[in-house]
Design a protein around this motif. Structure first.
Motif, PDB file in Angstrom:
ATOM      1  N   ILE A  73       0.838  -1.206   0.000  1.00  0.00           N
ATOM      2  CA  ILE A  73       0.000   0.000   0.000  1.00  0.00           C
ATOM      3  C   ILE A  73       0.871   1.254   0.000  1.00  0.00           C
ATOM      4  CG2 ILE A  73      -1.710   1.296   1.341  1.00  0.00           C
ATOM      5  CD1 ILE A  73      -2.837  -1.434   2.248  1.00  0.00           C
ATOM      6  N   VAL A  74       1.952   1.226   0.783  1.00  0.00           N
ATOM      7  CA  VAL A  74       2.889   2.354   0.774  1.00  0.00           C
ATOM      8  C   VAL A  74       3.462   2.557  -0.623  1.00  0.00           C
ATOM      9  CG1 VAL A  74       5.108   3.195   1.659  1.00  0.00           C
ATOM     10  CG2 VAL A  74       3.477   2.119   3.214  1.00  0.00           C
ATOM     11  N   ALA A  75       3.790   1.457  -1.290  1.00  0.00           N
ATOM     12  CA  ALA A  75       4.382   1.540  -2.633  1.00  0.00           C
ATOM     13  C   ALA A  75       3.427   2.148  -3.646  1.00  0.00           C
ATOM     14  CB  ALA A  75       4.817   0.149  -3.095  1.00  0.00           C
ATOM     15  N   LEU A  76       2.114   2.049  -3.376  1.00  0.00           N
ATOM     16  CA  LEU A  76       1.129   2.638  -4.283  1.00  0.00           C
ATOM     17  C   LEU A  76       1.017   4.155  -4.121  1.00  0.00           C
ATOM     18  CD1 LEU A  76      -1.786   0.031  -4.070  1.00  0.00           C
ATOM     19  CD2 LEU A  76      -0.187   0.385  -5.972  1.00  0.00           C
ATOM     20  N   GLY A  77       1.531   4.688  -2.987  1.00  0.00           N
ATOM     21  CA  GLY A  77       1.500   6.132  -2.807  1.00  0.00           C
ATOM     22  C   GLY A  77       0.751   6.612  -1.582  1.00  0.00           C
ATOM     23  N   ALA A 151       8.413   9.136   1.607  1.00  0.00           N
ATOM     24  CA  ALA A 151       7.899   8.117   0.690  1.00  0.00           C
ATOM     25  C   ALA A 151       7.207   8.750  -0.519  1.00  0.00           C
ATOM     26  CB  ALA A 151       6.931   7.190   1.413  1.00  0.00           C
ATOM     27  N   ARG A 152       7.149  10.084  -0.555  1.00  0.00           N
ATOM     28  CA  ARG A 152       6.452  10.819  -1.616  1.00  0.00           C
ATOM     29  C   ARG A 152       5.005  10.358  -1.778  1.00  0.00           C
ATOM     30  NH1 ARG A 152       9.257  13.457  -6.841  1.00  0.00           N
ATOM     31  NH2 ARG A 152      10.743  14.761  -5.705  1.00  0.00           N
ATOM     32  N   PRO A 153       4.229  10.396  -0.710  1.00  0.00           N
ATOM     33  CA  PRO A 153       2.856   9.897  -0.802  1.00  0.00           C
ATOM     34  C   PRO A 153       1.949  10.857  -1.563  1.00  0.00           C
ATOM     35  CG  PRO A 153       3.200  10.926   1.326  1.00  0.00           C
ATOM     36  CD  PRO A 153       4.538  10.921   0.634  1.00  0.00           C
ATOM     37  N   GLN A 154       0.992  10.277  -2.247  1.00  0.00           N
ATOM     38  CA  GLN A 154      -0.087  11.082  -2.809  1.00  0.00           C
ATOM     39  C   GLN A 154      -1.169  11.309  -1.765  1.00  0.00           C
ATOM     40  OE1 GLN A 154      -1.206   9.708  -6.899  1.00  0.00           O
ATOM     41  NE2 GLN A 154       0.409   8.204  -6.521  1.00  0.00           N
ATOM     42  N   LEU A 155      -1.284  10.354  -0.835  1.00  0.00           N
ATOM     43  CA  LEU A 155      -2.241  10.457   0.267  1.00  0.00           C
ATOM     44  C   LEU A 155      -1.490  10.287   1.579  1.00  0.00           C
ATOM     45  CD1 LEU A 155      -5.131  10.615   1.407  1.00  0.00           C
ATOM     46  CD2 LEU A 155      -5.292   8.130   1.086  1.00  0.00           C
TER      47      LEU A 155
END
Length: 235
Positions: A73-77, A151-155
């Motif tokens: 899930i982290v890898a998805l953003g 982690a450069r998250p989108q969310l």
């Protein structure tokens, strides 16, 4: 960006979340408020895959994630700043931040993001070689936020960012939360015990009671709602 459809979550045999429906659009700040034990943290844990829902669906950018492991899930953003910070106290500030980027390979951009974190919170730059456990509570919260940002998250999921902090530090933290949303374009789902501050920061809000969403509206409208004022704002 995120949608929960009829999510039911349990701790053992204890039913915590009941047919939870929640939606977060790209670019928004959404807050989830409620009393202690209402299920707010469990909601975030279900989204992150730590407490997978027994039934229901969680969609992140249209993809079902309710059966995925947390690292996937982290890898998805998506990144979470957990309640209580949970930094690595024996590692330095810099090492904590580097761990936030453990799934990334783009070294140049990692360096840029590290510099951006230090620009957001200059005190972290000053203390980059100090163990995280030596920081104050407010500084540890800053570190936890920046670790998630690496982690450069989108969310970005934030669980009780004001917990245990002095009012002045809380004000600073929430100013940075707004800045992350406005300047980085990061979508934010905020769980916060300080309902007034959360609603003043958010675009929309959900009210959670005994594991059920009982109210959803624009944040400004919730601030004016007499029932909300009486139950959560002390008015």
């Amino acid at each position: 960006m995120l949608e929960l459809r009829n999510v039911n979550a349990f701790y053992g045999k204890i039913h915590i979340l009941h047919d939870l429906n929640l939606r977060v659009e790209s670019g928004e700040i959404i807050t989830l408020i409620g009393a202690n034990g209402a299920g707010k943290s469990t909601t975030l844990m279900s989204i992150c895959g730590i407490v997978p829902p027994r039934t229901g669906q969680i969609l992140f950018q249209g993809q079902a994630i309710e059966q995925l492991a947390p690292n996937k899930i982290v890898a998805l953003g998506m990144s979470q700043v957990p309640e209580g910070r949970h930094i690595f106290p024996r590692l330095t500030v810099a090492e904590n931040l580097e761990l936030g980027a453990f799934l990334r390979q783009d070294k140049k951009k990692i360096r840029q993001d590290l510099d951006q974190c230090y620009a957001l919170f200059p005190i972290l730059a000053e203390r980059r070689q100090q163990p995280g456990g030596n920081l104050s509570g407010g500084e540890q919260q800053m570190l936890a936020i920046c670790r998630a940002l690496m982690a450069r998250p989108q969310l970005l999921l934030l669980d009780e960012p004001s917990m245990g902090l002095a009012p002045l530090i809380t004000k600073q933290i929430f100013a940075i939360i707004r800045k992350i949303n406005q300047e980085n374009g990061t979508t934010i789902l905020l769980v916060e015990q300080n309902a007034k501050l959360a609603l003043q920061t958010a675009d929309r809000g959900y009210v959670l009671e005994n594991g059920r969403i009982i109210l959803h509206d624009q944040a400004d409208n919730l601030l004016k709602n007499q029932d909300i004022q009486k139950a959560y704002l002390g008015i």
